[in-house]
Motif scaffolding. Structure first.
Motif, mmCIF file in Angstrom:
data_model
loop_
_atom_site.group_PDB
_atom_site.id
_atom_site.type_symbol
_atom_site.label_atom_id
_atom_site.label_comp_id
_atom_site.label_asym_id
_atom_site.label_seq_id
_atom_site.Cartn_x
_atom_site.Cartn_y
_atom_site.Cartn_z
ATOM 1 N N PRO A 119 0.819 -1.213 0.000
ATOM 2 C CA PRO A 119 0.000 0.000 0.000
ATOM 3 C C PRO A 119 0.855 1.266 0.000
ATOM 4 O O PRO A 119 1.991 1.281 0.482
ATOM 5 N N ALA A 120 0.263 2.344 -0.538
ATOM 6 C CA ALA A 120 0.956 3.625 -0.633
ATOM 7 C C ALA A 120 0.086 4.733 -0.050
ATOM 8 O O ALA A 120 -1.145 4.629 0.004
ATOM 9 N N MET A 121 0.748 5.798 0.380
ATOM 10 C CA MET A 121 0.090 7.007 0.850
ATOM 11 C C MET A 121 0.692 8.190 0.119
ATOM 12 O O MET A 121 1.810 8.106 -0.405
ATOM 13 N N SER A 122 -0.024 9.317 0.115
ATOM 14 C CA SER A 122 0.450 10.505 -0.595
ATOM 15 C C SER A 122 0.411 11.733 0.300
ATOM 16 O O SER A 122 -0.450 11.864 1.173
ATOM 17 N N PHE A 123 1.352 12.634 0.045
ATOM 18 C CA PHE A 123 1.345 13.983 0.599
ATOM 19 C C PHE A 123 1.241 14.930 -0.584
ATOM 20 O O PHE A 123 2.042 14.837 -1.530
ATOM 21 N N LEU A 124 0.270 15.840 -0.568
ATOM 22 C CA LEU A 124 0.014 16.711 -1.707
ATOM 23 C C LEU A 124 0.605 18.096 -1.479
ATOM 24 O O LEU A 124 0.601 18.624 -0.367
ATOM 25 N N CYS A 125 1.100 18.675 -2.576
ATOM 26 C CA CYS A 125 1.746 19.984 -2.511
ATOM 27 C C CYS A 125 1.494 20.713 -3.824
ATOM 28 O O CYS A 125 0.555 20.376 -4.548
ATOM 29 N N GLN A 126 2.345 21.703 -4.156
ATOM 30 C CA GLN A 126 2.047 22.566 -5.306
ATOM 31 C C GLN A 126 3.003 22.423 -6.480
ATOM 32 O O GLN A 126 2.750 22.978 -7.546
ATOM 33 N N ILE A 285 9.826 5.685 -2.459
ATOM 34 C CA ILE A 285 9.155 6.980 -2.519
ATOM 35 C C ILE A 285 9.225 7.477 -3.959
ATOM 36 O O ILE A 285 10.208 7.225 -4.655
ATOM 37 N N MET A 286 8.203 8.196 -4.387
ATOM 38 C CA MET A 286 8.161 8.731 -5.740
ATOM 39 C C MET A 286 7.639 10.161 -5.670
ATOM 40 O O MET A 286 6.736 10.469 -4.888
ATOM 41 N N THR A 287 8.228 11.042 -6.483
ATOM 42 C CA THR A 287 7.742 12.420 -6.544
ATOM 43 C C THR A 287 7.059 12.661 -7.883
ATOM 44 O O THR A 287 7.535 12.222 -8.934
ATOM 45 N N LEU A 288 5.933 13.373 -7.829
ATOM 46 C CA LEU A 288 5.140 13.676 -9.018
ATOM 47 C C LEU A 288 4.823 15.160 -9.051
ATOM 48 O O LEU A 288 4.773 15.823 -8.024
ATOM 49 N N GLY A 299 1.688 18.949 -6.874
ATOM 50 C CA GLY A 299 2.749 17.961 -6.750
ATOM 51 C C GLY A 299 2.331 16.927 -5.725
ATOM 52 O O GLY A 299 1.363 17.125 -4.973
ATOM 53 N N ALA A 300 3.055 15.824 -5.683
ATOM 54 C CA ALA A 300 2.719 14.771 -4.728
ATOM 55 C C ALA A 300 3.969 13.991 -4.354
ATOM 56 O O ALA A 300 4.822 13.714 -5.193
ATOM 57 N N VAL A 301 4.069 13.662 -3.078
ATOM 58 C CA VAL A 301 5.021 12.660 -2.601
ATOM 59 C C VAL A 301 4.210 11.393 -2.402
ATOM 60 O O VAL A 301 3.261 11.377 -1.613
ATOM 61 N N VAL A 302 4.550 10.343 -3.133
ATOM 62 C CA VAL A 302 3.870 9.056 -3.002
ATOM 63 C C VAL A 302 4.877 8.080 -2.396
ATOM 64 O O VAL A 302 5.971 7.910 -2.921
ATOM 65 N N ALA A 303 4.520 7.488 -1.268
ATOM 66 C CA ALA A 303 5.472 6.641 -0.547
ATOM 67 C C ALA A 303 4.792 5.373 -0.054
ATOM 68 O O ALA A 303 3.551 5.315 0.084
ATOM 69 N N LYS A 304 5.603 4.386 0.222
ATOM 70 C CA LYS A 304 5.074 3.193 0.867
ATOM 71 C C LYS A 304 4.378 3.605 2.164
ATOM 72 O O LYS A 304 4.882 4.429 2.928
ATOM 73 N N GLY A 317 3.748 19.683 6.560
ATOM 74 C CA GLY A 317 2.445 20.221 6.177
ATOM 75 C C GLY A 317 2.600 21.387 5.226
ATOM 76 O O GLY A 317 3.713 21.763 4.852
ATOM 77 N N ASN A 318 1.471 21.963 4.817
ATOM 78 C CA ASN A 318 1.471 23.151 3.970
ATOM 79 C C ASN A 318 0.076 23.762 3.993
ATOM 80 O O ASN A 318 -0.858 23.169 4.535
ATOM 81 N N THR A 319 -0.051 24.934 3.418
ATOM 82 C CA THR A 319 -1.341 25.609 3.396
ATOM 83 C C THR A 319 -2.180 25.198 2.188
ATOM 84 O O THR A 319 -3.372 24.922 2.312
ATOM 85 N N TYR A 320 -1.545 25.136 1.019
ATOM 86 C CA TYR A 320 -2.287 24.938 -0.217
ATOM 87 C C TYR A 320 -2.367 23.482 -0.674
ATOM 88 O O TYR A 320 -3.012 23.179 -1.677
ATOM 89 N N GLY A 321 -1.689 22.566 0.011
ATOM 90 C CA GLY A 321 -1.718 21.171 -0.401
ATOM 91 C C GLY A 321 -3.132 20.627 -0.441
ATOM 92 O O GLY A 321 -3.918 20.831 0.482
ATOM 93 N N GLY A 322 -3.464 19.948 -1.540
ATOM 94 C CA GLY A 322 -4.823 19.427 -1.674
ATOM 95 C C GLY A 322 -5.830 20.467 -2.089
ATOM 96 O O GLY A 322 -7.042 20.273 -1.898
ATOM 97 N N ASN A 323 -5.378 21.562 -2.717
ATOM 98 C CA ASN A 323 -6.313 22.578 -3.203
ATOM 99 C C ASN A 323 -7.392 21.920 -4.064
ATOM 100 O O ASN A 323 -7.083 21.093 -4.923
ATOM 101 N N PRO A 324 -8.660 22.244 -3.850
ATOM 102 C CA PRO A 324 -9.730 21.520 -4.545
ATOM 103 C C PRO A 324 -9.693 21.648 -6.060
ATOM 104 O O PRO A 324 -10.029 20.692 -6.771
ATOM 105 N N LEU A 325 -9.297 22.809 -6.589
ATOM 106 C CA LEU A 325 -9.237 22.964 -8.042
ATOM 107 C C LEU A 325 -8.117 22.116 -8.631
ATOM 108 O O LEU A 325 -8.304 21.435 -9.649
ATOM 109 N N ALA A 326 -6.946 22.149 -7.982
ATOM 110 C CA ALA A 326 -5.821 21.370 -8.474
ATOM 111 C C ALA A 326 -6.110 19.876 -8.371
ATOM 112 O O ALA A 326 -5.782 19.095 -9.276
#
Length: 447
Positions: A119-126, A285-288, A299-304, A317-326
């Motif tokens: 399984p993988a999890m993601s951290f979202l960014c810009q 880990i993978m960066t997108l 952007g996204a950090v996808v990791a085990k 953390g961040n403020t804009y990560g997971g922005n609904p439009l993006a």
């Protein structure tokens, strides 16, 4: 020389409106942007774009491989409009359906799951550089090790952490030292330009790393390797068979984590969802970024999951990560890529490469053609036996292509790179080939 199909270039370039815009821009926008030619965009559809003077171009740069689904794909635009009608932003302190949906999609397609069942999890960014920064922080956090290994020719971003790995051009680091400490660079294996005479270049690089571990870089202190499975800005270099697998084995031997930077090569660009799927090698880990949002900043950090779940509340953390439009754009993009655009990239890439090989028979200056899918590099060389990079010719071809109605960018020392939208058609590739041939003729003639 007369171009057989001028792609509807109606004015001298830049046209009067574009020239006026560029003059105004020079007064208020940073001069640090590396703009190659005076294109001032008005609008685009698919692979076609128009400047503010009404000139039409074929876009084979796609916003540096960002516009994966083409310009203004109706499904992406509609997804963004629907999201905008609801709300433009809620900080990542809260939950919303677009962010959750993207996390679920990324978990389903992540190579950790599809290739290894983990399984993988993601951290979202810009952006890509922020994704790399997040990956570097994650490996430091979970390994408690202080060192990293990067690769010469790599491009990973321009913020201070990612910049310490970026080494495709010295100008990117010039004036910014010292960057983050603890990064050691090693060669990236390039069969066309071998650094190790008479050797398998991938094996030679792995042996070089082992030598470093014995003499100057304790393997027990290395947190991670950061590597592009296909090197982008460094020249669109496809590593030799077995290299990435050997790197994976080396990581496993020493408890080192493997980060794949798929910011440019991911999301269908190479004809598969991710470039690492061509080799079957699984990163930790993978960066997108880039193509993930079809033009919206994400952007996204996808990791085990076993790694990312170790982050404690507030560790990153961040403020804009997971922005609904993006996220809405990314969800629509991943659906389109899964439903056929990755397959189209594979098919159109094969057609494009075949046409380029036909072209190379007429132009000895084309030293090598390489790539996967719609991530293709054409390295230009001088007329000698040393494969001397033809830097000036490369720049001239890119410039002439612009004046002929074809948007291109270069990479490496003298490589023209082709990265059209994944939706590109056979007829658009064939039209681009006409313009490319004319541009080569003009550049070689000194026009």
């Amino acid at each position: 020389m007369t171009v057989p199909n001028p792609a509807h270039i109606k004015t001298a370039l830049p046209g009067p409106k574009a020239a006026a815009m560029i003059a105004r821009d020079a007064e208020v926008i940073s001069p640090s942007y590396p703009r190659d030619y005076p294109f001032a965009m008005s609008h685009g559809r698919g692979t076609e774009v128009w400047d503010v003077d009404g000139n039409r171009f074929l876009d084979f740069a796609a916003g540096i491989a960002v516009c994966a689904t083409g310009h203004a794909h109706p499904r992406v635009v509609e997804a963004v409009k629907c999201a905008a009608d609801k709300f433009l932003h809620i900080s990542s302190d809260y939950w919303h359906a677009q962010m959750l949906g993207l996390g679920e999609r990324l978990a389903r397609v992540a190579p950790m799951l599809t290739l290894a069942g983990e399984p993988a999890m993601s951290f979202l960014c810009q952006s890509g550089t922020e994704a790399v920064e997040g990956a570097l922080k994650l490996v430091r956090y979970v390994t408690r090790r202080p060192r990293y290994i990067g690769f010469l020719g790599g491009f990973h971003g321009r913020t201070m952490g990612s910049l310490s790995f970026t080494s495709s051009k010295y100008t990117q680091q010039l004036g910014f030292a010292p960057t983050m400490p603890g990064v050691t660079h090693v060669p990236y294996p390039n069969p066309y330009r071998p650094l190790f005479a008479g050797a398998d270049q991938g094996k030679a690089v792995l042996d070089y790393i082992r030598m470093l571990f014995e003499r100057s870089v304790p393997a027990s202190e290395v947190a991670a390797f950061l590597v592009e499975p296909i090197q982008g800005e460094g020249g669109y270099i496809v590593p030799p068979e077995g290299f990435l697998a050997g790197l994976r084995e080396l990581c496993d031997e020493h408890g080192i984590l493997l980060i794949f930077d798929e910011v440019q090569s991911g999301v269908g660009r190479t004809g598969k969802m991710f470039a690492c799927e061509h080799t079957g090698v699984v990163p930790d880990i993978m960066t997108l970024a880039k193509g993930l949002g079809s033009g919206l900043p994400i952007g996204a950090v996808v990791a085990k999951k076993s790694l990312m779940s170790q982050w404690k509340r507030g560790a990153h953390g961040n403020t804009y990560g997971g922005n609904p439009l993006a996220c809405a754009a990314a969800n629509a993009t991943l659906d389109l890529v899964s439903e056929g655009l990755a397959d189209n990239a594979a098919a159109m890439g094969a057609h494009f490469m075949a046409r380029l090989h036909e072209l190379s028979r007429d132009y000895p200056c084309i030293g090598e053609l390489r790539g996967r899918g719609l991530m293709i590099g054409m390295e230009l060389v001088e007329a000698d036996a040393e494969r001397t990079p033809a830097r000036a010719l490369c720049d001239a071809v890119v410039t002439r292509a612009f004046h002929n109605g074809l948007l291109l960018l270069s990479c490496g020392t003298s490589t023209v790179r082709f990265m059209p939208p994944l939706s590109v058609s056979t007829s658009e590739i064939d039209e681009a080939m006409v313009l490319l041939r004319a541009s080569l003729d003009q550049a070689l003639a000194g026009h």
